[in-house]
Design an enzyme around this catalytic site. Sequence first.
Site, mmCIF file in Angstrom:
data_model
loop_
_atom_site.group_PDB
_atom_site.id
_atom_site.type_symbol
_atom_site.label_atom_id
_atom_site.label_comp_id
_atom_site.label_asym_id
_atom_site.label_seq_id
_atom_site.Cartn_x
_atom_site.Cartn_y
_atom_site.Cartn_z
ATOM 1 C CE1 TYR A 143 63.771 11.391 103.203
ATOM 2 C CE2 TYR A 143 61.789 12.355 102.279
ATOM 3 C CZ TYR A 143 62.886 11.542 102.149
ATOM 4 O OH TYR A 143 63.100 10.883 100.969
ATOM 5 C CE LYS A 194 77.378 4.244 106.707
ATOM 6 N NZ LYS A 194 78.493 3.444 106.092
ATOM 7 C CG ASP A 227 77.760 0.710 103.709
ATOM 8 O OD1 ASP A 227 77.201 0.148 104.686
ATOM 9 O OD2 ASP A 227 78.982 0.962 103.686
ATOM 10 C CG ASP A 251 63.638 8.186 99.260
ATOM 11 O OD1 ASP A 251 62.615 7.858 98.632
ATOM 12 O OD2 ASP A 251 64.447 9.043 98.861
ATOM 13 C CG ASP A 255 63.451 4.547 94.352
ATOM 14 O OD1 ASP A 255 62.340 4.519 94.916
ATOM 15 O OD2 ASP A 255 63.780 5.419 93.526
HETATM 16 C C1 IPM Z 1 59.028 8.494 97.958
HETATM 17 C C2 IPM Z 1 59.399 9.729 97.195
HETATM 18 C C3 IPM Z 1 59.258 10.930 98.114
HETATM 19 C C4 IPM Z 1 60.253 10.779 99.247
HETATM 20 C C5 IPM Z 1 59.410 12.296 97.416
HETATM 21 C C6 IPM Z 1 58.430 12.457 96.265
HETATM 22 C C7 IPM Z 1 59.270 13.441 98.397
HETATM 23 O O1 IPM Z 1 60.677 9.591 96.669
HETATM 24 O O2 IPM Z 1 57.879 8.418 98.464
HETATM 25 O O3 IPM Z 1 59.840 7.569 98.043
HETATM 26 O O4 IPM Z 1 61.434 11.141 99.121
HETATM 27 O O5 IPM Z 1 59.848 10.279 100.289
HETATM 28 MG MG MG Z 2 61.541 7.669 96.940
#
Ligand code: IPM
Ligand code: MG
Length: 370
Positions: A143, A194, A227, A251, A255
């Site tokens: 990032y 990884k 993975d 990240d 999710d």
């Molecule tokens: C998160 C989001 C952010 C990230 C975006 C909005 C920049 O997806 O907080 O998980 O990638 O960190």
């Molecule tokens: Mg995210």
Amino acid sequence: MAANKTLLILPGDGIGPEVMTQVRRIVDWFDRRRAVGFDILEQPVGGAAWDAHGTPLTDEALADAMDADAVLLGAVGGPQYDAVPRDKRPEAGLLRLRKEMDLFANLRPALVFDALVDASTLKREVVEGLDILILRELTAGVYFGEPRGIEVMADGSRRAIDTQSYTEHEIRRIAEVAFDLARKRGNKVHSVEKANVMETGVFWREIVTALHRDRFADVELHHMYADNCAMQLVRQPKQFDVIVTDNLFGDILSDCAAMLTGSLGMLPSASLGPEDGTGRRRALYEPVHGSAPDIAGQDKANPLATILSFAMMLRYSFGLGEDAELVERAVQNALAAGVRTGDIAGPGTTAVSTTRMGDAILEELDRLAV
Ligand code: IPM
Ligand code: MG
């Protein structure tokens, strides 16, 4: 009575402002009913700040964030900002906040509420009772790594570069948080990278292993490739307690873990900086979900992730574990009573509005606090 805490609210874009309205009602409730009071500041962030000031994060908002006892953020972004220059995009404001406040430790708990087991796309037995914590490194890795950019090569064609980089210090401090948190939970850490492909993965594993040997040998430690971790999260998520991983894998995996619980609309997060000499640490709390432009402004969004983020603030910034539990129990009770926003409404339940969900939480708080 103790001095008021300074709370900076950054509603942001899309559904951010409307879910934040519900949190403000809960903050007011705490002002009236509990021993903790808040002085609230508010600033635009993301697209809202771009619209008003031509930058996704103003210097004033950043200064307020640096000084506040805690920051609560809604969400940023929206399709209307797709054409904005990259360094002025709403996301850039959020990334700058994380970096400037040095919020290296991002806690993303994934908890399956009993009342919502059937909201998950996975089978009941796979997710029932799930309680895991993804700890994502938030201020380094790909990032922020340099060099980055798109360049023209000698033959006139172009290439793009991102850099994945981690220092010893950056790995050690996030691993320390992982082991500390694990000791207060299930005492188990999965360190995810990884190492079979990446130098940063090999290095990550080496640092985590040494730290574990020297200071945290009582905690159960496993190493896992990212993975495989994605696969194990949907196959058998209850094998995990704390997962610690880098910025990009965190990240993605968070999710994935979020959906085990049925809806992104339920997931809170805390981003913490290092402790200064006085035991104070900068902190920002935000829902894991995004700005959901498709339903923004319709009083349909689920405010629970932001309300639960406020509960995390009570716990991690102010040491008010009991007050945090009060909020969490109010959420549990409202869900158990069948109150559902559209994202978690199953067959046989009717969806309520954002405001009505806020009402339900306040009613439960009143009931619990008698
Ligand atoms: C998160 C989001 C952010 C990230 C975006 C909005 C920049 O997806 O907080 O998980 O990638 O960190
Ligand atoms: Mg995210």
